[in-house]
Design an enzyme around this catalytic site. Structure first.
Site, PDB file in Angstrom:
ATOM      1  N   GLN A  10      -0.848  -7.012  11.662  1.00  0.00           N
ATOM      2  CA  GLN A  10       0.013  -7.947  10.926  1.00  0.00           C
ATOM      3  C   GLN A  10       0.079  -9.267  11.677  1.00  0.00           C
ATOM      4  O   GLN A  10       0.160  -9.297  12.915  1.00  0.00           O
ATOM      5  CB  GLN A  10       1.421  -7.354  10.793  1.00  0.00           C
ATOM      6  CG  GLN A  10       2.352  -8.220   9.959  1.00  0.00           C
ATOM      7  CD  GLN A  10       3.679  -7.533   9.660  1.00  0.00           C
ATOM      8  OE1 GLN A  10       4.045  -6.560  10.330  1.00  0.00           O
ATOM      9  NE2 GLN A  10       4.387  -8.021   8.671  1.00  0.00           N
ATOM     10  N   SER A  12       1.411 -12.297  13.468  1.00  0.00           N
ATOM     11  CA  SER A  12       2.583 -12.334  14.337  1.00  0.00           C
ATOM     12  C   SER A  12       3.517 -13.485  13.980  1.00  0.00           C
ATOM     13  O   SER A  12       3.088 -14.630  13.865  1.00  0.00           O
ATOM     14  CB  SER A  12       2.117 -12.493  15.783  1.00  0.00           C
ATOM     15  OG  SER A  12       3.230 -12.717  16.620  1.00  0.00           O
ATOM     16  N   GLN A  13       4.810 -13.161  13.828  1.00  0.00           N
ATOM     17  CA  GLN A  13       5.808 -14.239  13.686  1.00  0.00           C
ATOM     18  C   GLN A  13       6.280 -14.692  15.057  1.00  0.00           C
ATOM     19  O   GLN A  13       7.024 -15.641  15.177  1.00  0.00           O
ATOM     20  CB  GLN A  13       7.016 -13.752  12.886  1.00  0.00           C
ATOM     21  CG  GLN A  13       6.871 -13.870  11.394  1.00  0.00           C
ATOM     22  CD  GLN A  13       8.167 -13.531  10.683  1.00  0.00           C
ATOM     23  OE1 GLN A  13       9.139 -13.081  11.286  1.00  0.00           O
ATOM     24  NE2 GLN A  13       8.184 -13.726   9.383  1.00  0.00           N
ATOM     25  N   ARG A  64      12.460 -17.253  14.530  1.00  0.00           N
ATOM     26  CA  ARG A  64      12.173 -16.428  13.341  1.00  0.00           C
ATOM     27  C   ARG A  64      13.348 -15.530  12.939  1.00  0.00           C
ATOM     28  O   ARG A  64      13.371 -14.997  11.832  1.00  0.00           O
ATOM     29  CB  ARG A  64      10.942 -15.566  13.579  1.00  0.00           C
ATOM     30  CG  ARG A  64      11.183 -14.476  14.619  1.00  0.00           C
ATOM     31  CD  ARG A  64       9.999 -13.556  14.708  1.00  0.00           C
ATOM     32  NE  ARG A  64      10.143 -12.614  15.811  1.00  0.00           N
ATOM     33  CZ  ARG A  64       9.516 -11.467  15.881  1.00  0.00           C
ATOM     34  NH1 ARG A  64       8.697 -11.113  14.941  1.00  0.00           N
ATOM     35  NH2 ARG A  64       9.686 -10.669  16.911  1.00  0.00           N
ATOM     36  N   ASN A  80      -8.269   5.863   5.190  1.00  0.00           N
ATOM     37  CA  ASN A  80      -9.419   6.510   4.562  1.00  0.00           C
ATOM     38  C   ASN A  80      -9.110   6.826   3.097  1.00  0.00           C
ATOM     39  O   ASN A  80      -7.973   6.648   2.629  1.00  0.00           O
ATOM     40  CB  ASN A  80      -9.851   7.755   5.371  1.00  0.00           C
ATOM     41  CG  ASN A  80      -8.802   8.853   5.359  1.00  0.00           C
ATOM     42  OD1 ASN A  80      -8.064   9.000   4.389  1.00  0.00           O
ATOM     43  ND2 ASN A  80      -8.738   9.632   6.440  1.00  0.00           N
ATOM     44  N   ARG A  82      -8.867   9.568   1.357  1.00  0.00           N
ATOM     45  CA  ARG A  82      -7.881  10.619   1.058  1.00  0.00           C
ATOM     46  C   ARG A  82      -6.454  10.061   1.168  1.00  0.00           C
ATOM     47  O   ARG A  82      -5.602  10.297   0.326  1.00  0.00           O
ATOM     48  CB  ARG A  82      -8.058  11.807   2.018  1.00  0.00           C
ATOM     49  CG  ARG A  82      -7.116  12.964   1.730  1.00  0.00           C
ATOM     50  CD  ARG A  82      -7.239  14.011   2.824  1.00  0.00           C
ATOM     51  NE  ARG A  82      -8.545  14.649   2.801  1.00  0.00           N
ATOM     52  CZ  ARG A  82      -8.812  15.786   2.130  1.00  0.00           C
ATOM     53  NH1 ARG A  82      -7.856  16.387   1.451  1.00  0.00           N
ATOM     54  NH2 ARG A  82     -10.001  16.321   2.160  1.00  0.00           N
ATOM     55  N   HIS A  86      -3.418   9.372  -1.636  1.00  0.00           N
ATOM     56  CA  HIS A  86      -2.029   9.808  -1.405  1.00  0.00           C
ATOM     57  C   HIS A  86      -1.065   8.622  -1.537  1.00  0.00           C
ATOM     58  O   HIS A  86      -0.045   8.702  -2.232  1.00  0.00           O
ATOM     59  CB  HIS A  86      -1.922  10.441  -0.011  1.00  0.00           C
ATOM     60  CG  HIS A  86      -0.526  10.798   0.372  1.00  0.00           C
ATOM     61  ND1 HIS A  86       0.151  11.867  -0.186  1.00  0.00           N
ATOM     62  CD2 HIS A  86       0.342  10.210   1.240  1.00  0.00           C
ATOM     63  CE1 HIS A  86       1.372  11.926   0.327  1.00  0.00           C
ATOM     64  NE2 HIS A  86       1.517  10.935   1.188  1.00  0.00           N
ATOM     65  N   ARG A  91       2.919   5.016  -4.286  1.00  0.00           N
ATOM     66  CA  ARG A  91       3.255   3.589  -4.445  1.00  0.00           C
ATOM     67  C   ARG A  91       3.042   3.066  -5.862  1.00  0.00           C
ATOM     68  O   ARG A  91       3.508   1.978  -6.181  1.00  0.00           O
ATOM     69  CB  ARG A  91       2.442   2.759  -3.443  1.00  0.00           C
ATOM     70  CG  ARG A  91       2.688   3.162  -1.993  1.00  0.00           C
ATOM     71  CD  ARG A  91       4.122   2.956  -1.613  1.00  0.00           C
ATOM     72  NE  ARG A  91       4.455   3.566  -0.326  1.00  0.00           N
ATOM     73  CZ  ARG A  91       5.654   3.480   0.228  1.00  0.00           C
ATOM     74  NH1 ARG A  91       6.619   2.837  -0.367  1.00  0.00           N
ATOM     75  NH2 ARG A  91       5.895   4.071   1.389  1.00  0.00           N
TER      76      ARG A  91
HETATM   77  C1  LIG Z   1       9.502   5.128  -4.083  1.00  0.00           C
HETATM   78  C2  LIG Z   1       9.667   5.307  -2.591  1.00  0.00           C
HETATM   79  C3  LIG Z   1      10.919   5.162  -2.030  1.00  0.00           C
HETATM   80  C4  LIG Z   1      11.093   5.325  -0.657  1.00  0.00           C
HETATM   81  N1  LIG Z   1      12.324   5.174  -0.145  1.00  0.00           N
HETATM   82  C5  LIG Z   1      12.539   5.344   1.173  1.00  0.00           C
HETATM   83  C6  LIG Z   1      13.843   5.189   1.741  1.00  0.00           C
HETATM   84  O1  LIG Z   1      14.819   4.923   1.048  1.00  0.00           O
HETATM   85  N2  LIG Z   1      13.986   5.347   3.078  1.00  0.00           N
HETATM   86  C7  LIG Z   1      12.921   5.683   3.886  1.00  0.00           C
HETATM   87  O2  LIG Z   1      13.116   5.834   5.091  1.00  0.00           O
HETATM   88  N3  LIG Z   1      11.682   5.837   3.377  1.00  0.00           N
HETATM   89  C8  LIG Z   1      11.463   5.681   2.055  1.00  0.00           C
HETATM   90  N4  LIG Z   1      10.186   5.820   1.550  1.00  0.00           N
HETATM   91  C9  LIG Z   1       9.080   6.144   2.481  1.00  0.00           C
HETATM   92  C10 LIG Z   1       8.771   7.646   2.449  1.00  0.00           C
HETATM   93  O3  LIG Z   1       9.891   8.380   2.913  1.00  0.00           O
HETATM   94  C11 LIG Z   1       7.556   7.992   3.338  1.00  0.00           C
HETATM   95  O4  LIG Z   1       7.819   7.656   4.678  1.00  0.00           O
HETATM   96  C12 LIG Z   1       6.295   7.281   2.908  1.00  0.00           C
HETATM   97  O5  LIG Z   1       6.154   7.333   1.508  1.00  0.00           O
HETATM   98  C13 LIG Z   1       5.094   7.935   3.580  1.00  0.00           C
HETATM   99  O6  LIG Z   1       4.868   9.174   2.939  1.00  0.00           O
HETATM  100  P1  LIG Z   1       4.149  10.393   3.633  1.00  0.00           P
HETATM  101  O7  LIG Z   1       4.917  10.783   4.846  1.00  0.00           O
HETATM  102  O8  LIG Z   1       3.889  11.452   2.610  1.00  0.00           O
HETATM  103  O9  LIG Z   1       2.737   9.769   3.921  1.00  0.00           O
HETATM  104  P2  LIG Z   1       1.813   9.456   5.219  1.00  0.00           P
HETATM  105  O10 LIG Z   1       2.603   9.084   6.413  1.00  0.00           O
HETATM  106  O11 LIG Z   1       0.918   8.478   4.597  1.00  0.00           O
HETATM  107  O12 LIG Z   1       1.146  10.822   5.477  1.00  0.00           O
HETATM  108  C14 LIG Z   1       0.265  11.436   4.503  1.00  0.00           C
HETATM  109  C15 LIG Z   1       0.413  12.925   4.560  1.00  0.00           C
HETATM  110  O13 LIG Z   1      -0.126  13.356   5.803  1.00  0.00           O
HETATM  111  C16 LIG Z   1       0.641  14.433   6.298  1.00  0.00           C
HETATM  112  N5  LIG Z   1       1.242  14.044   7.600  1.00  0.00           N
HETATM  113  C17 LIG Z   1       1.270  12.779   8.114  1.00  0.00           C
HETATM  114  N6  LIG Z   1       1.815  12.775   9.330  1.00  0.00           N
HETATM  115  C18 LIG Z   1       2.136  14.075   9.591  1.00  0.00           C
HETATM  116  C19 LIG Z   1       2.737  14.745  10.698  1.00  0.00           C
HETATM  117  N7  LIG Z   1       3.118  14.081  11.794  1.00  0.00           N
HETATM  118  N8  LIG Z   1       2.927  16.076  10.602  1.00  0.00           N
HETATM  119  C20 LIG Z   1       2.530  16.781   9.498  1.00  0.00           C
HETATM  120  N9  LIG Z   1       1.956  16.199   8.426  1.00  0.00           N
HETATM  121  C21 LIG Z   1       1.755  14.870   8.484  1.00  0.00           C
HETATM  122  C22 LIG Z   1       1.708  14.753   5.264  1.00  0.00           C
HETATM  123  O14 LIG Z   1       1.198  15.719   4.366  1.00  0.00           O
HETATM  124  C23 LIG Z   1       1.859  13.423   4.538  1.00  0.00           C
HETATM  125  O15 LIG Z   1       2.358  13.555   3.230  1.00  0.00           O
HETATM  126  C24 LIG Z   1       9.983   5.653   0.178  1.00  0.00           C
HETATM  127  C25 LIG Z   1       8.734   5.819  -0.410  1.00  0.00           C
HETATM  128  C26 LIG Z   1       8.551   5.645  -1.759  1.00  0.00           C
HETATM  129  C27 LIG Z   1       7.166   5.802  -2.359  1.00  0.00           C
END
Ligand SMILES: Cc1cc2nc3c(=O)[nH]c(=O)nc-3n(C[C@H](O)[C@H](O)[C@H](O)COP(=O)(O)OP(=O)(O)OC[C@H]3O[C@@H](n4cnc5c(N)ncnc54)[C@H](O)[C@@H]3O)c2cc1C
Length: 107
Positions: A10, A12-13, A64, A80, A82, A86, A91
């Site tokens: 990203q 930098s600010q 900033r 990647n 996959r 996801h 999104r």
């Molecule tokens: C409409 C919407 C509203 C949201 N609102 C909020 C909110 O109010 N507050 C907030 O804090 N967040 C919010 N989020 C963010 C959300 O909580 C997730 O952090 C974000 O969508 C990433 O999702 P993920 O963890 O499935 O995906 P990624 O981090 O992209 O991971 C992909 C997949 O890999 C696996 N994975 C990744 N890391 C690990 C690990 N360490 N251990 C085991 N499996 C792993 C899991 O299967 C995971 O689903 C929002 C997201 C959306 C889409």
């Protein structure tokens, strides 16, 4: 940046001074003339203060702090296929906020 299986670079600010300042205006505010004016006024004032602070020798990384949430940013996101599928499934959801939906529509 909540998507953990991705990497981000990203602009930098801290080190890039925002002499040119762009910010995002949601349609919800654009559509309401009574709020639109106040919104732009506030952003212009924030940017003026930011520039005054830079002129006074305050480093960009501290100036900033006066820039509000809608300040435009630039970033490179690498993931990647996959993870992209996801991320798109989350999104492009109707409950996601318009700006992130629009970004993922472009992606
Ligand atoms: C409409 C919407 C509203 C949201 N609102 C909020 C909110 O109010 N507050 C907030 O804090 N967040 C919010 N989020 C963010 C959300 O909580 C997730 O952090 C974000 O969508 C990433 O999702 P993920 O963890 O499935 O995906 P990624 O981090 O992209 O991971 C992909 C997949 O890999 C696996 N994975 C990744 N890391 C690990 C690990 N360490 N251990 C085991 N499996 C792993 C899991 O299967 C995971 O689903 C929002 C997201 C959306 C889409």
């Amino acid at each position: 940046m909540r998507h953990r299986l991705a990497s981000y670079t990203q602009q930098s600010q801290r080190y890039v001074s925002l002499k040119e300042f762009n910010y995002i205006t949601p349609a919800t505010i654009n559509d309401k003339p009574e709020w639109e004016g106040k919104y732009h006024q506030m952003y212009r004032a924030a940017h003026r203060l930011y520039l005054e602070m830079l002129d006074a020798g305050i480093p960009a990384e501290y100036a900033r702090y006066v820039l509000p949430n809608a300040a435009e940013t630039r970033l490179v996101m690498t993931m990647n296929a996959r993870e992209l599928i996801h991320a798109c499934s989350l999104r492009l959801c109707l409950r996601a906020q318009w700006e992130i939906v629009e970004l993922f529509e472009h992606i």
